[in-house]
Design a protein around this motif. Sequence first.
Motif, PDB file in Angstrom:
ATOM      1  N   GLY A  39     104.074  36.051   8.088  1.00 24.99           N
ATOM      2  CA  GLY A  39     105.242  35.520   8.786  1.00 24.99           C
ATOM      3  C   GLY A  39     105.298  36.067  10.194  1.00 24.99           C
ATOM      4  N   GLY A  40     105.869  35.291  11.106  1.00 23.12           N
ATOM      5  CA  GLY A  40     105.928  35.690  12.500  1.00 23.12           C
ATOM      6  C   GLY A  40     107.121  36.566  12.807  1.00 23.12           C
ATOM      7  N   PHE A  41     107.030  37.295  13.894  1.00 23.84           N
ATOM      8  CA  PHE A  41     108.138  38.119  14.363  1.00 23.84           C
ATOM      9  C   PHE A  41     109.397  37.259  14.482  1.00 23.84           C
ATOM     10  CE2 PHE A  41     110.896  39.575  17.757  1.00 23.84           C
ATOM     11  CZ  PHE A  41     111.047  40.922  17.484  1.00 23.84           C
ATOM     12  N   GLY A  42     110.501  37.778  13.970  1.00 25.30           N
ATOM     13  CA  GLY A  42     111.760  37.051  14.038  1.00 25.30           C
ATOM     14  C   GLY A  42     112.066  36.226  12.819  1.00 25.30           C
ATOM     15  N   SER A  43     111.074  36.007  11.970  1.00 25.96           N
ATOM     16  CA  SER A  43     111.298  35.293  10.717  1.00 25.96           C
ATOM     17  C   SER A  43     111.222  36.292   9.565  1.00 25.96           C
ATOM     18  CB  SER A  43     110.255  34.194  10.513  1.00 25.96           C
ATOM     19  OG  SER A  43     108.951  34.745  10.438  1.00 25.96           O
ATOM     20  N   LYS A  44     111.906  35.993   8.467  1.00 23.23           N
ATOM     21  CA  LYS A  44     111.932  36.934   7.353  1.00 23.23           C
ATOM     22  C   LYS A  44     110.509  37.155   6.842  1.00 23.23           C
ATOM     23  CE  LYS A  44     114.097  37.970   2.914  1.00 23.23           C
ATOM     24  NZ  LYS A  44     115.082  37.579   1.901  1.00 23.23           N
ATOM     25  N   PRO A  45     110.070  38.410   6.749  1.00 20.32           N
ATOM     26  CA  PRO A  45     108.698  38.673   6.318  1.00 20.32           C
ATOM     27  C   PRO A  45     108.475  38.326   4.850  1.00 20.32           C
ATOM     28  CG  PRO A  45     109.923  40.723   6.493  1.00 20.32           C
ATOM     29  CD  PRO A  45     110.817  39.652   7.038  1.00 20.32           C
ATOM     30  N   VAL A  46     107.267  37.862   4.556  1.00 14.61           N
ATOM     31  CA  VAL A  46     106.827  37.631   3.184  1.00 14.61           C
ATOM     32  C   VAL A  46     105.895  38.789   2.833  1.00 14.61           C
ATOM     33  CG1 VAL A  46     105.600  36.109   1.596  1.00 14.61           C
ATOM     34  CG2 VAL A  46     107.044  35.140   3.415  1.00 14.61           C
ATOM     35  N   VAL A  47     106.274  39.586   1.834  1.00 15.29           N
ATOM     36  CA  VAL A  47     105.551  40.815   1.507  1.00 15.29           C
ATOM     37  C   VAL A  47     104.852  40.651   0.173  1.00 15.29           C
ATOM     38  CG1 VAL A  47     105.752  43.293   1.121  1.00 15.29           C
ATOM     39  CG2 VAL A  47     107.249  42.170   2.782  1.00 15.29           C
ATOM     40  N   SER A  48     103.554  40.914   0.154  1.00 17.13           N
ATOM     41  CA  SER A  48     102.762  40.909  -1.077  1.00 17.13           C
ATOM     42  C   SER A  48     102.405  42.352  -1.419  1.00 17.13           C
ATOM     43  CB  SER A  48     101.494  40.067  -0.914  1.00 17.13           C
ATOM     44  OG  SER A  48     101.821  38.720  -0.635  1.00 17.13           O
ATOM     45  N   ILE A  49     102.774  42.781  -2.621  1.00 16.52           N
ATOM     46  CA  ILE A  49     102.504  44.150  -3.064  1.00 16.52           C
ATOM     47  C   ILE A  49     101.187  44.165  -3.835  1.00 16.52           C
ATOM     48  CG2 ILE A  49     103.341  46.094  -4.417  1.00 16.52           C
ATOM     49  CD1 ILE A  49     105.088  45.504  -2.027  1.00 16.52           C
ATOM     50  N   PRO A  50     100.250  45.040  -3.488  1.00 17.77           N
ATOM     51  CA  PRO A  50      98.957  45.082  -4.182  1.00 17.77           C
ATOM     52  C   PRO A  50      99.081  45.690  -5.571  1.00 17.77           C
ATOM     53  CG  PRO A  50      99.100  46.852  -2.596  1.00 17.77           C
ATOM     54  CD  PRO A  50     100.342  46.024  -2.405  1.00 17.77           C
ATOM     55  N   ALA A  51      98.020  45.541  -6.329  1.00 20.40           N
ATOM     56  CA  ALA A  51      98.010  46.057  -7.699  1.00 20.40           C
ATOM     57  C   ALA A  51      97.887  47.573  -7.743  1.00 20.40           C
ATOM     58  CB  ALA A  51      96.860  45.418  -8.479  1.00 20.40           C
ATOM     59  N   GLY A  52      97.328  48.177  -6.707  1.00 14.56           N
ATOM     60  CA  GLY A  52      97.143  49.620  -6.698  1.00 14.56           C
ATOM     61  C   GLY A  52      98.443  50.381  -6.544  1.00 14.56           C
ATOM     62  N   LYS A  53      98.347  51.696  -6.584  1.00 17.98           N
ATOM     63  CA  LYS A  53      99.522  52.555  -6.458  1.00 17.98           C
ATOM     64  C   LYS A  53      99.720  52.965  -5.003  1.00 17.98           C
ATOM     65  CE  LYS A  53      99.268  54.515 -11.126  1.00 17.98           C
ATOM     66  NZ  LYS A  53      99.194  55.771 -11.909  1.00 17.98           N
ATOM     67  N   PRO A  54     100.973  53.132  -4.600  1.00 17.99           N
ATOM     68  CA  PRO A  54     101.228  53.607  -3.235  1.00 17.99           C
ATOM     69  C   PRO A  54     100.921  55.090  -3.124  1.00 17.99           C
ATOM     70  CG  PRO A  54     103.280  53.464  -4.434  1.00 17.99           C
ATOM     71  CD  PRO A  54     102.216  52.898  -5.347  1.00 17.99           C
ATOM     72  N   GLY A  55     100.701  55.543  -1.919  1.00 14.07           N
ATOM     73  CA  GLY A  55     100.568  56.973  -1.708  1.00 14.07           C
ATOM     74  C   GLY A  55     101.919  57.659  -1.812  1.00 14.07           C
ATOM     75  N   ARG A  56     101.909  58.980  -1.804  1.00 19.37           N
ATOM     76  CA  ARG A  56     103.149  59.731  -1.952  1.00 19.37           C
ATOM     77  C   ARG A  56     103.735  60.173  -0.614  1.00 19.37           C
ATOM     78  NH1 ARG A  56     100.412  62.051  -6.596  1.00 19.37           N
ATOM     79  NH2 ARG A  56      99.751  63.815  -5.306  1.00 19.37           N
ATOM     80  N   THR A  57     103.025  59.912   0.470  1.00 21.94           N
ATOM     81  CA  THR A  57     103.527  60.305   1.784  1.00 21.94           C
ATOM     82  C   THR A  57     103.772  59.048   2.619  1.00 21.94           C
ATOM     83  OG1 THR A  57     101.234  60.565   2.531  1.00 21.94           O
ATOM     84  CG2 THR A  57     102.393  62.546   1.820  1.00 21.94           C
ATOM     85  N   PRO A  58     104.730  59.090   3.558  1.00 26.64           N
ATOM     86  CA  PRO A  58     105.058  57.895   4.343  1.00 26.64           C
ATOM     87  C   PRO A  58     103.900  57.424   5.205  1.00 26.64           C
ATOM     88  CG  PRO A  58     106.785  59.562   4.518  1.00 26.64           C
ATOM     89  CD  PRO A  58     105.625  60.218   3.857  1.00 26.64           C
ATOM     90  N   ARG A  59     103.786  56.114   5.305  1.00 24.39           N
ATOM     91  CA  ARG A  59     102.789  55.501   6.192  1.00 24.39           C
ATOM     92  C   ARG A  59     103.480  54.486   7.083  1.00 24.39           C
ATOM     93  NH1 ARG A  59      99.038  52.585   2.609  1.00 24.39           N
ATOM     94  NH2 ARG A  59     100.770  52.701   1.134  1.00 24.39           N
ATOM     95  N   ILE A  60     103.152  54.490   8.359  1.00 24.85           N
ATOM     96  CA  ILE A  60     103.703  53.555   9.335  1.00 24.85           C
ATOM     97  C   ILE A  60     102.557  52.759   9.929  1.00 24.85           C
ATOM     98  CG2 ILE A  60     104.959  53.313  11.519  1.00 24.85           C
ATOM     99  CD1 ILE A  60     106.314  56.024  10.800  1.00 24.85           C
ATOM    100  N   THR A  61     102.676  51.436   9.867  1.00 21.52           N
ATOM    101  CA  THR A  61     101.617  50.554  10.348  1.00 21.52           C
ATOM    102  C   THR A  61     102.195  49.555  11.337  1.00 21.52           C
ATOM    103  OG1 THR A  61     100.459  50.734   8.234  1.00 21.52           O
ATOM    104  CG2 THR A  61      99.815  48.914   9.668  1.00 21.52           C
ATOM    105  N   VAL A  62     101.548  49.429  12.493  1.00 21.97           N
ATOM    106  CA  VAL A  62     101.917  48.407  13.459  1.00 21.97           C
ATOM    107  C   VAL A  62     101.284  47.094  13.010  1.00 21.97           C
ATOM    108  CG1 VAL A  62     101.816  47.667  15.863  1.00 21.97           C
ATOM    109  CG2 VAL A  62     102.047  50.106  15.313  1.00 21.97           C
ATOM    110  N   LEU A  63     102.117  46.161  12.577  1.00 20.95           N
ATOM    111  CA  LEU A  63     101.606  44.873  12.113  1.00 20.95           C
ATOM    112  C   LEU A  63     101.322  43.927  13.279  1.00 20.95           C
ATOM    113  CD1 LEU A  63     103.995  44.354   9.057  1.00 20.95           C
ATOM    114  CD2 LEU A  63     101.638  45.222   9.031  1.00 20.95           C
ATOM    115  N   SER A  64     102.186  43.941  14.266  1.00 19.71           N
ATOM    116  CA  SER A  64     101.947  43.179  15.497  1.00 19.71           C
ATOM    117  C   SER A  64     102.713  43.858  16.610  1.00 19.71           C
ATOM    118  CB  SER A  64     102.371  41.713  15.349  1.00 19.71           C
ATOM    119  OG  SER A  64     103.742  41.608  15.079  1.00 19.71           O
ATOM    120  N   GLU A  65     102.142  43.856  17.792  1.00 21.12           N
ATOM    121  CA  GLU A  65     102.744  44.569  18.919  1.00 21.12           C
ATOM    122  C   GLU A  65     103.339  43.587  19.906  1.00 21.12           C
ATOM    123  OE1 GLU A  65     100.618  47.209  22.073  1.00 21.12           O
ATOM    124  OE2 GLU A  65     101.361  48.545  20.503  1.00 21.12           O
ATOM    125  N   GLY A  66     104.562  43.859  20.314  1.00 15.63           N
ATOM    126  CA  GLY A  66     105.238  43.002  21.271  1.00 15.63           C
ATOM    127  C   GLY A  66     104.827  43.313  22.697  1.00 15.63           C
TER     128      GLY A  66
END
Length: 279
Positions: A39-66
């Motif tokens: 989904g594009g910036f400004g529209s409600k994101p569509v999130v797909s969760i993978p089958a694997g497990k998340p890590g236990r520490t926070p992760r920040i990812t730049v999906l697209s840069e303005g």
Amino acid sequence: MSWRKTVRLFWPAMLMLATSCGSSSYQGAEEGAQPVVSGGFGSKPVVSIPAGKPGRTPRITVLSEGSGRRTLPGDVVLADVDIRRWAGNQPYMSTFDANQPTSVVFDGRRVPEVWQRSLIGHPAGSRIMLVGPAADALGPDLPRAGVSPRDTLVVVFDILGGYPPDARLVGRTLPVVPADLTPADPPRVLIDGSGREIRAGAKVIVQYVAAAWPSRVVTDSSYRRGGPSAFTLKPGAAPPAWLDALPGRRVGCRLAVPAAGDDPGIYVIDVLDTITPQT
């Protein structure tokens, strides 16, 4: 004039009940699986969760840069925010649903470190994803009902912009309610704007004052409450009088907007920016 919206970090009451560049600005040692956001910036994101497990520490990812101004420490950061639980990809709350962006005021009050890393230093127009335990990833003043600190949350931020708390039209004094304007009058342009045209349904970044009628006593002011606010020009998401008055105007304008009805009053609005969601 009781139409109020944002005090520090506001979440609508109803929410109580673009190409990914994939770059990471902050990660813990344990990576874990990574959701996919479309989904594009400004529209409600569509999130797909993978089958694997998340890590236990926070992760920040730049999906697209303005391409806008980078947010700075001390800014009022305006953003749309979508939060969901990793388990079952269950929605938790989203400002996209109510068309009411939120304001995060970095004024020394408690804001989680990972929210600061997610929101500060990025250009306006950026989409950022935060994945982490609720104890770290849940923002300030958010309801905790139904969420364990150990739950993993996926938070997607669309950064509308960062603004100094005293942001105003360049070279202009603070707005004053015209002495001769009544709720029965049409909107009045006090200062012409020369920026982008405001469209119906778009988001507007504003500073404003609201005064009661006939006393003209100021009942609400973004200047008094910490800085600019963001509104979406849709029914229920902005004062009704704004929906016809603002479209067709341009960024940089100052507009006096009378509001008739059961709670009459007058708004004086300074439009700092406008954002039209991508389709």
